[in-house]
Design a protein around this motif. Structure first.
Motif, PDB file in Angstrom:
ATOM      1  N   MET A   1       0.779  -1.086  -0.128  1.00  0.00           N
ATOM      2  CA  MET A   1       0.069  -0.151   0.098  1.00  0.00           C
ATOM      3  C   MET A   1       0.971   1.413   0.000  1.00  0.00           C
ATOM      4  SD  MET A   1      -2.801  -1.555   2.664  1.00  0.00           S
ATOM      5  CE  MET A   1      -3.659   0.352   3.213  1.00  0.00           C
ATOM      6  N   LYS A   2       2.050   1.318   0.793  1.00  0.00           N
ATOM      7  CA  LYS A   2       2.851   2.212   0.814  1.00  0.00           C
ATOM      8  C   LYS A   2       3.690   2.367  -0.409  1.00  0.00           C
ATOM      9  CE  LYS A   2       3.817   2.081   5.960  1.00  0.00           C
ATOM     10  NZ  LYS A   2       4.575   1.765   6.896  1.00  0.00           N
ATOM     11  N   THR A   3       4.094   1.590  -1.087  1.00  0.00           N
ATOM     12  CA  THR A   3       4.948   1.482  -2.028  1.00  0.00           C
ATOM     13  C   THR A   3       4.085   1.988  -3.495  1.00  0.00           C
ATOM     14  OG1 THR A   3       4.681  -0.678  -2.653  1.00  0.00           O
ATOM     15  CG2 THR A   3       6.647   0.140  -1.370  1.00  0.00           C
ATOM     16  N   SER A   4       2.927   1.699  -3.478  1.00  0.00           N
ATOM     17  CA  SER A   4       2.042   2.086  -4.613  1.00  0.00           C
ATOM     18  C   SER A   4       1.299   3.195  -4.362  1.00  0.00           C
ATOM     19  CB  SER A   4       0.642   1.098  -4.741  1.00  0.00           C
ATOM     20  OG  SER A   4       0.196   0.907  -3.509  1.00  0.00           O
ATOM     21  N   ASN A   5       1.730   4.187  -3.414  1.00  0.00           N
ATOM     22  CA  ASN A   5       1.032   5.189  -3.247  1.00  0.00           C
ATOM     23  C   ASN A   5      -0.464   5.464  -3.054  1.00  0.00           C
ATOM     24  OD1 ASN A   5       3.545   6.808  -2.985  1.00  0.00           O
ATOM     25  ND2 ASN A   5       3.739   6.813  -5.057  1.00  0.00           N
ATOM     26  N   CYS A   6      -0.981   4.280  -2.411  1.00  0.00           N
ATOM     27  CA  CYS A   6      -2.439   4.147  -2.419  1.00  0.00           C
ATOM     28  C   CYS A   6      -2.974   5.081  -1.559  1.00  0.00           C
ATOM     29  CB  CYS A   6      -2.689   2.567  -1.665  1.00  0.00           C
ATOM     30  SG  CYS A   6      -4.555   2.340  -1.418  1.00  0.00           S
ATOM     31  N   ARG A   7      -4.200   5.756  -1.957  1.00  0.00           N
ATOM     32  CA  ARG A   7      -4.788   6.714  -0.999  1.00  0.00           C
ATOM     33  C   ARG A   7      -5.331   5.974   0.071  1.00  0.00           C
ATOM     34  NH1 ARG A   7      -9.538   9.709  -0.469  1.00  0.00           N
ATOM     35  NH2 ARG A   7     -10.935   8.024  -1.760  1.00  0.00           N
ATOM     36  N   MET A   8      -4.699   6.455   1.513  1.00  0.00           N
ATOM     37  CA  MET A   8      -5.332   5.965   2.604  1.00  0.00           C
ATOM     38  C   MET A   8      -6.679   6.172   3.074  1.00  0.00           C
ATOM     39  SD  MET A   8      -3.122   3.827   3.329  1.00  0.00           S
ATOM     40  CE  MET A   8      -3.401   3.267   4.926  1.00  0.00           C
ATOM     41  N   THR A   9      -7.842   5.652   2.738  1.00  0.00           N
ATOM     42  CA  THR A   9      -9.096   5.907   2.961  1.00  0.00           C
ATOM     43  C   THR A   9      -9.481   5.484   4.491  1.00  0.00           C
ATOM     44  OG1 THR A   9     -10.056   3.980   2.009  1.00  0.00           O
ATOM     45  CG2 THR A   9      -9.932   5.835   0.541  1.00  0.00           C
ATOM     46  N   VAL A  10     -10.624   5.930   4.826  1.00  0.00           N
ATOM     47  CA  VAL A  10     -10.848   5.432   6.183  1.00  0.00           C
ATOM     48  C   VAL A  10     -11.163   3.794   6.135  1.00  0.00           C
ATOM     49  CG1 VAL A  10     -12.946   5.569   7.759  1.00  0.00           C
ATOM     50  CG2 VAL A  10     -11.954   7.811   6.905  1.00  0.00           C
ATOM     51  N   PRO A  11     -11.825   3.259   5.014  1.00  0.00           N
ATOM     52  CA  PRO A  11     -12.113   1.785   5.352  1.00  0.00           C
ATOM     53  C   PRO A  11     -10.631   1.063   5.168  1.00  0.00           C
ATOM     54  CG  PRO A  11     -13.479   2.946   3.556  1.00  0.00           C
ATOM     55  CD  PRO A  11     -12.691   4.085   3.985  1.00  0.00           C
ATOM     56  N   LEU A  12      -9.777   1.618   4.359  1.00  0.00           N
ATOM     57  CA  LEU A  12      -8.526   1.189   4.265  1.00  0.00           C
ATOM     58  C   LEU A  12      -7.718   1.193   5.786  1.00  0.00           C
ATOM     59  CD1 LEU A  12      -6.819   1.899   1.098  1.00  0.00           C
ATOM     60  CD2 LEU A  12      -7.208  -0.576   2.032  1.00  0.00           C
ATOM     61  N   ARG A  13      -7.685   2.226   6.336  1.00  0.00           N
ATOM     62  CA  ARG A  13      -7.075   2.483   7.747  1.00  0.00           C
ATOM     63  C   ARG A  13      -7.608   1.529   8.551  1.00  0.00           C
ATOM     64  NH1 ARG A  13      -3.422   6.531   8.079  1.00  0.00           N
ATOM     65  NH2 ARG A  13      -3.212   7.964   6.562  1.00  0.00           N
ATOM     66  N   THR A  14      -9.011   1.554   8.731  1.00  0.00           N
ATOM     67  CA  THR A  14      -9.828   0.637   9.561  1.00  0.00           C
ATOM     68  C   THR A  14      -9.431  -0.965   9.200  1.00  0.00           C
ATOM     69  OG1 THR A  14     -11.615   2.124   9.437  1.00  0.00           O
ATOM     70  CG2 THR A  14     -12.013   0.009  10.212  1.00  0.00           C
ATOM     71  N   ALA A  15      -9.217  -1.224   7.972  1.00  0.00           N
ATOM     72  CA  ALA A  15      -8.817  -2.772   7.622  1.00  0.00           C
ATOM     73  C   ALA A  15      -7.541  -2.924   8.275  1.00  0.00           C
ATOM     74  CB  ALA A  15      -8.770  -3.027   6.132  1.00  0.00           C
ATOM     75  N   LEU A  16      -6.506  -1.954   8.155  1.00  0.00           N
ATOM     76  CA  LEU A  16      -5.349  -2.312   8.730  1.00  0.00           C
ATOM     77  C   LEU A  16      -5.246  -2.221  10.345  1.00  0.00           C
ATOM     78  CD1 LEU A  16      -2.864   0.432   6.912  1.00  0.00           C
ATOM     79  CD2 LEU A  16      -2.647  -2.122   6.997  1.00  0.00           C
TER      80      LEU A  16
END
Length: 576
Positions: free
Chosen positions: A230-245
């Motif tokens: 996620m970091k290397t692909s410069n993925c936009r950290m949305t609320v659902p993604l951060r919650t999944a992490l």
């Protein structure tokens, strides 16, 4: 006017009623609407909260000889059919497609496949796919792939995936999500790694799905790989993604990292709070979970059903009986949330573990909904812990009558008899279980090491390093004996000699996993184990002693909670 209508038709999928009504009021001013205006209005209605109105407009088009449906009309009408699960209307629309000669239109074909798929009519979906094979694009393949993945026919989905002339991120996403939702978690993670090797950048759905798979399996290294990608692909950290992490790190035993990510979030939704509260609860950090809940409500947020599952679970894991009673009352009387089975399960578990078995029984008997076997099983477990043989026997018979195919009820009842040394009753219950074709669920333990997932079962000798593992087990046994360890053989249900029982318990799956962990990790490293069943009393004691003797932290996620073993102590304080 027509251009304005077209602009309104391209509104977001959650178009408000006022938007669609405004569009309709414009449309109704047309004396003789042309096909462009009619299609735009159908599209707008299909996206609205009243998609059924698009059928009425479609029907009126058939009655107007000057404005007959064209190839652009059908994808919009079929979108409405999919949204409404219109199993009567959809096939009628399909007939019109055939009669008007639009079967070779790829957009209509894709819409038909999607409609039948959403309605669970997989054979019809496949029939449309197989017709006119030259009239297909990558969307067509993705649509049929999604049909089989949604229907959990993963073998066929896998075959189709292999046959696809080209694949995009949606293709990979569909297969990965299909694997994970179908319970094939390891395949989903393998597919993610293969996608990475091919240089494709995953989308948000893939990231959320593989984080969920890592969380369910408790595989920290897999989860870290996803986070790194996620970091290397410069993925936009949305609320659902951060919650999944946050969820992944909590379920993989890294509650500190989970909390750090939560605290760093600038925006949170109710699910972010729920995941963090539930994570703290599972790790036995009851007071921290309750403090977070109080902060949650002070910010003016309103808890939902799941929030109170986490709160009550936090009380149960930490033995906070009075607090649990208060929060159960708060949930019903202040927030007006009707208790569901899971809430009752939490409060019954809390009371039962703390020894208030009669109070828990009274609560179950006075429930507003019919208690399920799981709830009675929770109560039966409390009888085992507190040695209430008479009540346990009564509940055990009741459970076996209610759910004769569930092996856990037989095992719990046999455990109660074994603890009371009533061996004839143990034999009777086990024989009944076998006669009814039930076998005890095999316990297994996972450990992630050297880039692989290693699975062990009790007495396992299939591992490629089995010889070294058993040598290490002998070393562990010797050092445990030197430290004064005396085995607790009560979990062994067979009426056999003490030495045989000790041999049976020493090869439990988590002990084999820990022995392997000691072989492949450095001194000071943390050994992480995932176990499908609740850890037994003797293995719990052994884990505490190993953590002190070998000076290594051990984290075990069992079927009930997390246990952090360090310097001879456990985070659960022997309350689990």
């Amino acid at each position: 006017m027509a251009h304005l209508l077209s602009a309104l038709a391209i509104s977001p999928p959650d178009s408000s009623p006022s938007t669609s009504q405004y569009s309709l009021s414009i449309f109704q001013r047309f004396e003789n609407p042309n096909i462009f205006a009619s299609n735009s209005m159908i599209r707008c209605l299909a996206k609205s909260q009243t998609p059924q109105n698009s059928f009425l407009l479609y029907k009126s088009m058939h009655q107007n000889v000057y404005c007959q449906p064209n190839n652009y009309t059908f994808p919009f009408v079929l979108q409405a059919c999919s949204k409404l699960l219109g199993t009567r209307e959809g096939p009628q629309i399909h007939n019109h497609v055939v009669k008007l000669g639009f079967t070779k239109d790829v957009y209509i074909k894709n819409s038909l496949i999607n409609f039948y798929s959403v309605c669970g009519q997989i054979q019809s979906s496949r029939q449309v796919f197989d017709e006119n094979p030259q009239c297909s694009d990558i969307v067509t393949w993705n649509a049929i792939l999604a049909s089989y993945a949604r229907d959990k026919q993963l073998d066929i989905a896998e075959q189709l995936f292999g046959e696809m002339p080209e694949k995009d991120v949606i293709s990979w996403s569909t297969l990965i999500v299909g694997y994970v939702q179908g319970g094939k978690l390891e395949k989903g993670l393998d597919c993610f790694r293969e996608m990475k090797v091919k240089g494709l950048i995953p989308n948000e759905a893939i990231f959320v799905t593989v984080l969920s798979a890592s969380a369910q399996m408790g595989l920290l290294e897999h989860g870290k790989l996803v986070h790194s990608t996620m970091k290397t692909s410069n993925c936009r950290m949305t609320v659902p993604l951060r919650t999944a992490l946050i969820d992944m790190y909590a379920k993989c035993g890294c509650i500190e990292m989970s909390r750090q990510l939560f605290d760093e979030m600038r925006q949170r939704d109710v699910w972010s709070w729920n995941v963090m509260i539930c994570g703290l609860a599972t790790h036995g950090l009851g007071k921290e979970a309750l403090e977070l809940f109080e902060r949650f409500t002070k910010e003016g947020r309103r808890p939902v059903n799941v929030t109170f599952v986490g709160v009550l679970n936090a009380c149960g894991r930490a033995g906070l009986v009075n607090e649990g009673r208060q929060y159960f009352k708060l949930m019903t009387e202040v927030y007006g949330i009707e208790p569901e089975m899971e809430h009752y399960g939490c409060i019954v578990d809390l009371l039962g573990r703390a020894g208030f078995v009669e109070e828990a029984l009274q609560l179950v008997e006075n429930m507003t909904i019919q208690p399920d076997p799981v709830l009675w099983g929770t109560l039966l477990g409390a009888c085992k812990v507190h040695g209430q043989v008479e009540l346990g026997e009564k509940l055990g018979r009741k459970l076996i009558e209610m759910d004769p195919k569930h092996d856990g009820h037989y095992v719990l009842l046999a455990n109660i008899y074994a603890k009371a040394r009533k061996w004839e009753d143990v034999v009777r219950v086990r024989r009944l279980m076998v006669d009814r074709g039930n076998n005890k669920i095999a316990g297994w333990s996972l450990i992630e090491a050297q880039g692989e997932v290693h699975r062990f079962i009790v007495g396992d000798r299939e591992h490629k390093h089995s010889l070294e593992i058993y040598k290490m087990l002998n070393v562990i046994d010797r050092r445990l004996a030197e430290a004064g360890y005396s085995p607790d053989v009560s979990p062994v249900l067979h009426d056999i000699g003490k030495e045989e029982k000790e041999n049976a318990i020493r090869v439990h799956s988590e002990r084999l996993a820990i022995a392997f962990g000691l072989l492949v990790t450095q001194v000071g490293d943390c050994i992480r184990i995932v176990k499908n069943l609740r850890v037994c009393e003797d293995c719990h004691l052994v884990c505490k002693m190993i953590s002190k003797i070998f000076e290594q932290e051990i984290i075990v996620r069992d079927g009930s909670r997390f246990h952090h073993f360090k310097v001879g102590n456990c985070s659960c304080h022997d309350y689990w």
